[in-house]
Scaffold this motif. Structure first.
Motif, PDB file in Angstrom:
ATOM      1  N   VAL A  26       0.862  -1.193   0.000  1.00 60.54           N
ATOM      2  CA  VAL A  26       0.000   0.000   0.000  1.00 60.54           C
ATOM      3  C   VAL A  26       0.891   1.233   0.000  1.00 60.54           C
ATOM      4  CG1 VAL A  26      -1.810   1.264   1.215  1.00 60.54           C
ATOM      5  CG2 VAL A  26      -1.796  -1.238   1.240  1.00 60.54           C
ATOM      6  N   VAL A  27       0.696   2.103  -0.958  1.00 61.25           N
ATOM      7  CA  VAL A  27       1.493   3.330  -1.102  1.00 61.25           C
ATOM      8  C   VAL A  27       0.612   4.527  -0.788  1.00 61.25           C
ATOM      9  CG1 VAL A  27       2.883   4.743  -2.653  1.00 61.25           C
ATOM     10  CG2 VAL A  27       2.958   2.245  -2.847  1.00 61.25           C
ATOM     11  N   ILE A  28       1.052   5.343   0.175  1.00 56.10           N
ATOM     12  CA  ILE A  28       0.347   6.583   0.535  1.00 56.10           C
ATOM     13  C   ILE A  28       1.093   7.740  -0.114  1.00 56.10           C
ATOM     14  CG2 ILE A  28      -0.425   8.061   2.416  1.00 56.10           C
ATOM     15  CD1 ILE A  28      -0.398   5.637   4.224  1.00 56.10           C
ATOM     16  N   GLU A  29       0.450   8.343  -1.087  1.00 61.15           N
ATOM     17  CA  GLU A  29       1.083   9.452  -1.796  1.00 61.15           C
ATOM     18  C   GLU A  29       0.973  10.731  -0.974  1.00 61.15           C
ATOM     19  OE1 GLU A  29      -0.657   9.790  -5.610  1.00 61.15           O
ATOM     20  OE2 GLU A  29       0.185   7.891  -6.369  1.00 61.15           O
ATOM     21  N   SER A  30       2.057  11.441  -0.887  1.00 66.59           N
ATOM     22  CA  SER A  30       2.111  12.683  -0.119  1.00 66.59           C
ATOM     23  C   SER A  30       1.631  13.856  -0.953  1.00 66.59           C
ATOM     24  CB  SER A  30       3.545  12.946   0.366  1.00 66.59           C
ATOM     25  OG  SER A  30       3.632  14.183   1.028  1.00 66.59           O
ATOM     26  N   ASP A  31       0.760  14.666  -0.325  1.00 66.27           N
ATOM     27  CA  ASP A  31       0.286  15.887  -0.974  1.00 66.27           C
ATOM     28  C   ASP A  31       1.163  17.039  -0.478  1.00 66.27           C
ATOM     29  OD1 ASP A  31      -1.034  17.986  -2.092  1.00 66.27           O
ATOM     30  OD2 ASP A  31      -3.039  17.334  -1.495  1.00 66.27           O
ATOM     31  N   ASP A  32       2.188  17.342  -1.264  1.00 72.25           N
ATOM     32  CA  ASP A  32       3.157  18.353  -0.837  1.00 72.25           C
ATOM     33  C   ASP A  32       2.513  19.730  -0.670  1.00 72.25           C
ATOM     34  OD1 ASP A  32       5.099  16.415  -0.877  1.00 72.25           O
ATOM     35  OD2 ASP A  32       5.718  16.844  -2.945  1.00 72.25           O
ATOM     36  N   GLU A  33       1.564  20.076  -1.520  1.00 71.99           N
ATOM     37  CA  GLU A  33       0.934  21.384  -1.408  1.00 71.99           C
ATOM     38  C   GLU A  33       0.119  21.491  -0.113  1.00 71.99           C
ATOM     39  OE1 GLU A  33      -1.346  22.124  -4.865  1.00 71.99           O
ATOM     40  OE2 GLU A  33       0.375  22.140  -6.241  1.00 71.99           O
ATOM     41  N   ARG A  34      -0.654  20.442   0.199  1.00 68.15           N
ATOM     42  CA  ARG A  34      -1.440  20.470   1.428  1.00 68.15           C
ATOM     43  C   ARG A  34      -0.541  20.464   2.668  1.00 68.15           C
ATOM     44  NH1 ARG A  34      -6.681  19.097   2.276  1.00 68.15           N
ATOM     45  NH2 ARG A  34      -6.881  19.910   0.164  1.00 68.15           N
ATOM     46  N   ARG A  35       0.558  19.699   2.613  1.00 67.69           N
ATOM     47  CA  ARG A  35       1.489  19.667   3.728  1.00 67.69           C
ATOM     48  C   ARG A  35       2.108  21.052   3.968  1.00 67.69           C
ATOM     49  NH1 ARG A  35       4.813  15.430   5.808  1.00 67.69           N
ATOM     50  NH2 ARG A  35       4.069  14.100   4.107  1.00 67.69           N
ATOM     51  N   ALA A  36       2.503  21.722   2.884  1.00 68.63           N
ATOM     52  CA  ALA A  36       3.088  23.054   3.019  1.00 68.63           C
ATOM     53  C   ALA A  36       2.074  24.053   3.568  1.00 68.63           C
ATOM     54  CB  ALA A  36       3.627  23.532   1.677  1.00 68.63           C
ATOM     55  N   LEU A  37       0.789  23.910   3.148  1.00 71.29           N
ATOM     56  CA  LEU A  37      -0.241  24.807   3.635  1.00 71.29           C
ATOM     57  C   LEU A  37      -0.477  24.615   5.133  1.00 71.29           C
ATOM     58  CD1 LEU A  37      -2.421  26.916   3.071  1.00 71.29           C
ATOM     59  CD2 LEU A  37      -3.975  25.038   2.469  1.00 71.29           C
ATOM     60  N   VAL A  38      -0.513  23.359   5.591  1.00 74.72           N
ATOM     61  CA  VAL A  38      -0.715  23.081   7.005  1.00 74.72           C
ATOM     62  C   VAL A  38       0.440  23.626   7.836  1.00 74.72           C
ATOM     63  CG1 VAL A  38      -0.888  21.241   8.711  1.00 74.72           C
ATOM     64  CG2 VAL A  38      -2.177  21.078   6.586  1.00 74.72           C
ATOM     65  N   LYS A  39       1.659  23.451   7.360  1.00 71.47           N
ATOM     66  CA  LYS A  39       2.815  23.976   8.090  1.00 71.47           C
ATOM     67  C   LYS A  39       2.783  25.494   8.173  1.00 71.47           C
ATOM     68  CE  LYS A  39       6.102  20.213   7.243  1.00 71.47           C
ATOM     69  NZ  LYS A  39       7.415  19.859   6.664  1.00 71.47           N
ATOM     70  N   GLN A  40       2.362  26.135   7.071  1.00 68.16           N
ATOM     71  CA  GLN A  40       2.314  27.588   7.071  1.00 68.16           C
ATOM     72  C   GLN A  40       1.261  28.109   8.046  1.00 68.16           C
ATOM     73  OE1 GLN A  40       1.474  29.251   3.240  1.00 68.16           O
ATOM     74  NE2 GLN A  40       1.809  31.357   3.876  1.00 68.16           N
ATOM     75  N   VAL A  41       0.087  27.477   8.054  1.00 69.77           N
ATOM     76  CA  VAL A  41      -0.974  27.907   8.975  1.00 69.77           C
ATOM     77  C   VAL A  41      -0.550  27.678  10.424  1.00 69.77           C
ATOM     78  CG1 VAL A  41      -3.326  27.439   9.729  1.00 69.77           C
ATOM     79  CG2 VAL A  41      -2.795  27.546   7.291  1.00 69.77           C
ATOM     80  N   ALA A  42       0.089  26.536  10.692  1.00 73.88           N
ATOM     81  CA  ALA A  42       0.537  26.240  12.054  1.00 73.88           C
ATOM     82  C   ALA A  42       1.590  27.228  12.519  1.00 73.88           C
ATOM     83  CB  ALA A  42       1.070  24.822  12.133  1.00 73.88           C
ATOM     84  N   SER A  43       2.493  27.610  11.621  1.00 76.38           N
ATOM     85  CA  SER A  43       3.528  28.573  12.010  1.00 76.38           C
ATOM     86  C   SER A  43       2.951  29.949  12.253  1.00 76.38           C
ATOM     87  CB  SER A  43       4.608  28.636  10.927  1.00 76.38           C
ATOM     88  OG  SER A  43       4.042  29.086   9.698  1.00 76.38           O
ATOM     89  N   LEU A  44       1.922  30.331  11.459  1.00 75.65           N
ATOM     90  CA  LEU A  44       1.315  31.643  11.668  1.00 75.65           C
ATOM     91  C   LEU A  44       0.536  31.701  12.974  1.00 75.65           C
ATOM     92  CD1 LEU A  44       0.006  32.456   8.061  1.00 75.65           C
ATOM     93  CD2 LEU A  44       1.978  33.446   9.228  1.00 75.65           C
ATOM     94  N   MET A  45      -0.124  30.629  13.325  1.00 81.50           N
ATOM     95  CA  MET A  45      -0.922  30.593  14.558  1.00 81.50           C
ATOM     96  C   MET A  45      -0.085  30.295  15.787  1.00 81.50           C
ATOM     97  SD  MET A  45      -4.298  28.536  13.259  1.00 81.50           S
ATOM     98  CE  MET A  45      -4.990  28.598  14.901  1.00 81.50           C
ATOM     99  N   SER A  46       1.163  29.836  15.557  1.00 83.34           N
ATOM    100  CA  SER A  46       2.036  29.421  16.665  1.00 83.34           C
ATOM    101  C   SER A  46       1.283  28.462  17.581  1.00 83.34           C
ATOM    102  CB  SER A  46       2.542  30.638  17.455  1.00 83.34           C
ATOM    103  OG  SER A  46       3.298  31.478  16.616  1.00 83.34           O
ATOM    104  N   LEU A  47       0.690  27.463  16.969  1.00 82.73           N
ATOM    105  CA  LEU A  47      -0.169  26.547  17.699  1.00 82.73           C
ATOM    106  C   LEU A  47       0.670  25.641  18.571  1.00 82.73           C
ATOM    107  CD1 LEU A  47      -3.068  25.620  18.056  1.00 82.73           C
ATOM    108  CD2 LEU A  47      -2.741  24.011  16.167  1.00 82.73           C
ATOM    109  N   ASN A  48       0.395  25.678  19.858  1.00 80.93           N
ATOM    110  CA  ASN A  48       1.092  24.830  20.802  1.00 80.93           C
ATOM    111  C   ASN A  48       0.068  24.330  21.813  1.00 80.93           C
ATOM    112  OD1 ASN A  48       2.694  23.667  22.815  1.00 80.93           O
ATOM    113  ND2 ASN A  48       4.366  25.088  22.442  1.00 80.93           N
ATOM    114  N   VAL A  49      -0.351  23.091  21.623  1.00 81.68           N
ATOM    115  CA  VAL A  49      -1.427  22.554  22.452  1.00 81.68           C
ATOM    116  C   VAL A  49      -1.008  22.482  23.912  1.00 81.68           C
ATOM    117  CG1 VAL A  49      -2.933  20.568  22.806  1.00 81.68           C
ATOM    118  CG2 VAL A  49      -2.308  21.261  20.487  1.00 81.68           C
ATOM    119  N   ASP A  50       0.228  22.083  24.184  1.00 78.21           N
ATOM    120  CA  ASP A  50       0.692  21.993  25.563  1.00 78.21           C
ATOM    121  C   ASP A  50       0.671  23.349  26.256  1.00 78.21           C
ATOM    122  OD1 ASP A  50       1.074  19.292  25.216  1.00 78.21           O
ATOM    123  OD2 ASP A  50       3.189  19.505  24.648  1.00 78.21           O
TER     124      ASP A  50
END
Length: 256
Positions: A26-50
């Motif tokens: 089973v091969v899980i293809e990576s969506d590079d565009e979606r991954r980059a978007l999630v990282k960008q949103v997380a960095s802007l929000m400085s999301l830290n659950v702890d």
């Protein structure tokens, strides 16, 4: 990057049998565009659950401490000698000042609840706590100044006397108690000395400089220039006045 894992069918039961193909990949293809978007949103929000969980816990602790009354207790002779056998300390009797302490707690409870809503230092890197505390200090200072002015007016005191008594005590006692608390709880005197010097520096440089800056900006603005005639009529009788002098913020001598 893509990820993959293998699925292997082995040892079937219940009368089943394997065919020619018993293994699949089973091969899980990576969506590079979606991954980059999630990282960008997380960095802007400085999301830290702890950090958010710790901030929530700190907020609950602040509210719980604000509504908790700890009655003062008097030290007994055995308590002064040390704990009992087994490490247990004897129960201390309530102090005679307990009713007065509870009365003070009841009077301060609304203020304790109000300032318990101040965001903990873990929120927004401490900036939210700093600005909310700064606004709270400004409101309390303005309230103390107005109450002191009304009290001085009722007692027939001059504004200068009111300023060096009621206003000075009302605005300086909190700093004194804060310095005392820091001196008692901290191992070193850095916090208490820093609080005293910082408070006096703010009083001198910000308390005097900010009104002067606001007045200078006002008289340099078109609105201040429109009131030049009334300004000159007000100070024309003063000995230092000259028709050639520019309009500026003036504090007359002879008072504090």
């Amino acid at each position: 990057a893509d990820e993959s894992f293998a699925v292997v069918l082995d040892e079937p039961g219940g009368g089943a049998s394997l065919g020619e193909i018993g293994r699949a990949v089973v091969v899980i293809e990576s969506d590079d565009e979606r991954r980059a978007l999630v990282k960008q949103v997380a960095s802007l929000m400085s999301l830290n659950v702890d950090a958010m969980q710790l901030a929530g816990a700190s907020w609950r602790e602040q509210l719980a401490e604000a509504v908790t009354f700890e009655p003062p207790r008097q030290a007994t002779a055995r308590a002064l000698d040390g704990p009992l056998l087994g490490g247990a300390s004897p129960p201390a009797a309530l102090s005679l000042s307990c009713p007065f302490a509870f009365a003070g707690f009841a009077l301060a409870l609304p203020w304790r609840l109000l300032f318990a809503l101040t965001p903990p230092p873990r929120v927004a890197g401490g900036w939210a706590c700093f600005f909310v505390a700064l606004v709270g200090i400004g409101v309390i200072t303005a309230l103390v100044g107005d109450l002191a002015a009304h009290m001085g007016c009722c007692l027939g005191m001059k504004p200068a006397v009111t300023a060096i008594t009621f206003v000075a005590l009302g605005t300086s006692l909190p700093d004194t108690f804060a310095s005392r608390t820091a001196a008692v709880k901290e191992r070193h005197a850095d916090s208490s000395i820093g609080n005293i010097t910082g408070s006096n520096s703010v009083n001198v440089f910000l308390g005097l400089g900010l009104p002067w800056l606001a007045a200078a900006l006002f008289w340099a603005s078109p609105r201040g220039a429109a009131q030049e005639a009334s300004w000159r009529d007000r100070y024309r009788g003063e000995a230092w006045y000259s028709e050639a002098m520019p309009v500026a913020f003036v504090v007359a001598k002879g008072d504090l």
